[in-house]
Enzyme design. Structure first.
Site, PDB file in Angstrom:
ATOM      1  N   GLN A 115      14.424  -9.067  -3.158  1.00 48.51           N
ATOM      2  CA  GLN A 115      13.105  -9.678  -3.065  1.00 48.51           C
ATOM      3  C   GLN A 115      12.744 -10.387  -4.363  1.00 48.51           C
ATOM      4  O   GLN A 115      12.206 -11.505  -4.335  1.00 48.51           O
ATOM      5  CB  GLN A 115      12.054  -8.612  -2.749  1.00 48.51           C
ATOM      6  CG  GLN A 115      10.627  -9.137  -2.745  1.00 48.51           C
ATOM      7  CD  GLN A 115       9.636  -8.074  -2.346  1.00 48.51           C
ATOM      8  OE1 GLN A 115       9.287  -7.956  -1.185  1.00 48.51           O
ATOM      9  NE2 GLN A 115       9.177  -7.288  -3.308  1.00 48.51           N
TER      10      GLN A 115
ATOM     11  N   SER B 278       9.687   5.424  -3.153  1.00 45.49           N
ATOM     12  CA  SER B 278       9.472   4.513  -2.030  1.00 45.49           C
ATOM     13  C   SER B 278       8.393   5.091  -1.135  1.00 45.49           C
ATOM     14  O   SER B 278       8.311   6.320  -0.963  1.00 45.49           O
ATOM     15  CB  SER B 278      10.761   4.337  -1.223  1.00 45.49           C
ATOM     16  OG  SER B 278      10.509   3.674   0.010  1.00 45.49           O
ATOM     17  N   SER B 279       7.592   4.226  -0.556  1.00 48.59           N
ATOM     18  CA  SER B 279       6.579   4.692   0.388  1.00 48.59           C
ATOM     19  C   SER B 279       7.217   5.375   1.588  1.00 48.59           C
ATOM     20  O   SER B 279       6.606   6.247   2.221  1.00 48.59           O
ATOM     21  CB  SER B 279       5.715   3.512   0.852  1.00 48.59           C
ATOM     22  OG  SER B 279       5.058   2.910  -0.247  1.00 48.59           O
TER      23      SER B 279
ATOM     24  N   GLY C 296       5.622   4.278  -8.817  1.00 48.01           N
ATOM     25  CA  GLY C 296       6.305   3.002  -9.005  1.00 48.01           C
ATOM     26  C   GLY C 296       5.320   1.847  -9.044  1.00 48.01           C
ATOM     27  O   GLY C 296       5.403   0.957  -9.909  1.00 48.01           O
ATOM     28  N   HIS C 297       4.363   1.846  -8.117  1.00 47.35           N
ATOM     29  CA  HIS C 297       3.327   0.811  -8.127  1.00 47.35           C
ATOM     30  C   HIS C 297       2.456   0.933  -9.379  1.00 47.35           C
ATOM     31  O   HIS C 297       2.045  -0.077  -9.965  1.00 47.35           O
ATOM     32  CB  HIS C 297       2.444   0.928  -6.880  1.00 47.35           C
ATOM     33  CG  HIS C 297       3.174   0.738  -5.596  1.00 47.35           C
ATOM     34  ND1 HIS C 297       3.487   1.787  -4.762  1.00 47.35           N
ATOM     35  CD2 HIS C 297       3.662  -0.373  -4.985  1.00 47.35           C
ATOM     36  CE1 HIS C 297       4.122   1.328  -3.694  1.00 47.35           C
ATOM     37  NE2 HIS C 297       4.242   0.028  -3.804  1.00 47.35           N
TER      38      HIS C 297
ATOM     39  N   GLN D  18       6.977  -9.852   8.014  1.00 48.69           N
ATOM     40  CA  GLN D  18       8.254  -9.444   7.435  1.00 48.69           C
ATOM     41  C   GLN D  18       8.881  -8.265   8.161  1.00 48.69           C
ATOM     42  O   GLN D  18       9.900  -7.742   7.735  1.00 48.69           O
ATOM     43  CB  GLN D  18       8.095  -9.132   5.943  1.00 48.69           C
ATOM     44  CG  GLN D  18       7.263  -7.907   5.611  1.00 48.69           C
ATOM     45  CD  GLN D  18       6.932  -7.843   4.128  1.00 48.69           C
ATOM     46  OE1 GLN D  18       6.159  -8.642   3.600  1.00 48.69           O
ATOM     47  NE2 GLN D  18       7.524  -6.873   3.442  1.00 48.69           N
TER      48      GLN D  18
ATOM     49  N   GLY E 277       0.786  -1.216   0.000  1.00 51.65           N
ATOM     50  CA  GLY E 277       0.000   0.000   0.000  1.00 51.65           C
ATOM     51  C   GLY E 277       0.820   1.269   0.000  1.00 51.65           C
ATOM     52  O   GLY E 277       2.015   1.268  -0.277  1.00 51.65           O
ATOM     53  N   TYR E 278       0.146   2.386   0.302  1.00 47.78           N
ATOM     54  CA  TYR E 278       0.705   3.730   0.167  1.00 47.78           C
ATOM     55  C   TYR E 278       1.289   3.868  -1.236  1.00 47.78           C
ATOM     56  O   TYR E 278       2.453   4.206  -1.428  1.00 47.78           O
ATOM     57  CB  TYR E 278       1.744   4.028   1.244  1.00 47.78           C
ATOM     58  CG  TYR E 278       1.820   5.504   1.591  1.00 47.78           C
ATOM     59  CD1 TYR E 278       0.835   6.103   2.380  1.00 47.78           C
ATOM     60  CD2 TYR E 278       2.839   6.299   1.107  1.00 47.78           C
ATOM     61  CE1 TYR E 278       0.883   7.462   2.680  1.00 47.78           C
ATOM     62  CE2 TYR E 278       2.894   7.656   1.396  1.00 47.78           C
ATOM     63  CZ  TYR E 278       1.908   8.233   2.182  1.00 47.78           C
ATOM     64  OH  TYR E 278       1.964   9.562   2.470  1.00 47.78           O
TER      65      TYR E 278
ATOM     66  N   GLY F 242       8.693  -4.829  -8.398  1.00 52.81           N
ATOM     67  CA  GLY F 242       9.625  -3.778  -8.765  1.00 52.81           C
ATOM     68  C   GLY F 242      11.057  -4.161  -8.422  1.00 52.81           C
ATOM     69  O   GLY F 242      11.333  -4.763  -7.382  1.00 52.81           O
TER      70      GLY F 242
END
Length: 301
Positions: free
Chosen positions: A153, A185-186, A36-37, A61, A31-32, A147
């Site tokens: 990741q 980045s969030s 990028g998303h 995590q 979220g947020y 991403g």
């Protein structure tokens, strides 16, 4: 756009697309959402008949002293961005829905999770692998989009999919940057004006990595030293790690294996209380050119 909060609703919504023969793309997020998303959703929209977005701040995590409670959230903004990007299903579960009781199952991807962010955040990637595995089983996507800002990741999830023969294609998507070069980045929302200005050193050093690698005669340790020195000039920067490794194997960048692989220059640096990560892949051609540099030739004389 369907917004569902329960697993049973999610399965029913996806099944409605499957009976029509639709392919399904999944974009897992915490979220947020930002541009990028949006780029991940756009890629999924191009390649899939139905797009599923998950928005879930996954507690497994986060370590005990990390920013789970502080992690930024904006449900209304996330839904607006999702609708603007043609999402078909948004899955917005509570933690109690995903983990009705503490999970007794762990998924650990060995070898590539004990360095970089895995070394700094023990257990982090076990939590990532667990929640992504759950989402894959619930949605059953044909493709899943991640991403490359968190390149480790991507490597971990790709290896999990390979090892477990999961029927999903992992689609890595390029890093999206602000006009000044900072990777989106969030967590950027936490940066003060001074911290953000100094954080631009991350993209600067990555941009110069091929040049500095050549100046170091193709030596990964020499490149790391140049990067650390430059970041160290920023008074607000606190380096977690600067690494140069093969990608996606994340092995040391020297020897026979390294000569046959791309390299990743990976950074994690705190500015104030905000930990930022960034990276750049160096192609085999860039590495070969660095190894053929005059300095490397001089070293061999």
């Amino acid at each position: 756009m369907q917004v569902v909060t329960e697993i049973a609703e999610l399965k029913k919504a996806v099944a409605a697309h499957r009976v029509q023969g639709h392919s399904v793309g999944l974009v897992p997020t915490m979220g947020y959402l930002h541009a990028g998303h949006a780029s991940l959703l756009a890629q999924a929209r191009k390649e899939s008949d139905a797009v599923v977005l998950s928005v879930f701040v996954n507690p497994t995590q986060f370590g005990p002293n990390e920013d789970l409670d502080r992690y930024p959230r904006n449900k209304e903004g996330d839904l607006q961005l999702a609708e603007a990007n043609g999402v078909d299903i948004v899955f917005l579960p509570e933690a109690s829905e995903m983990y009705p009781r503490p999970s007794a199952t762990r998924i650990s991807v060995g070898g590539i999770t004990d360095k970089l962010c895995g070394a700094s955040r023990p257990g982090h990637f076990d939590g990532v692998a667990l929640v992504v595995s759950k989402l894959f089983h619930l949605v059953g996507p044909d493709r899943a989009y991640f991403g490359m800002k968190d390149a480790q990741q991507v490597a971990v999830i790709s290896r999990m999919v390979e090892d477990l023969n999961l029927p999903v294609e992992i689609v890595p998507c390029p890093i999206v940057r602000a006009e000044d070069g900072l990777a989106l980045s969030s967590r950027n929302v936490y940066l003060s004006a001074d911290e953000r200005a100094q954080a631009l050193v991350l993209s600067e050093t990555l941009r110069r990595a091929p040049e500095w690698l050549a100046e170091a005669g193709g030596d990964a340790e020499g490149l790391k030293a140049r990067i650390r020195a430059r970041i160290g000039e920023m008074p607000l920067a606190d380096i977690d790690y600067v690494e140069v490794l093969t990608y996606p194997g994340l092995a040391p960048a020297f020897g026979a294996e390294a000569a046959e692989s791309a390299w990743i220059v990976a950074l994690a640096v705190r500015f104030g209380k905000t930990r930022l990560i960034d990276n750049r892949l160096l192609t085999r051609q860039e590495i070969a050119e660095a190894l053929a540099s005059p300095l490397q030739a001089a070293k061999g004389e």
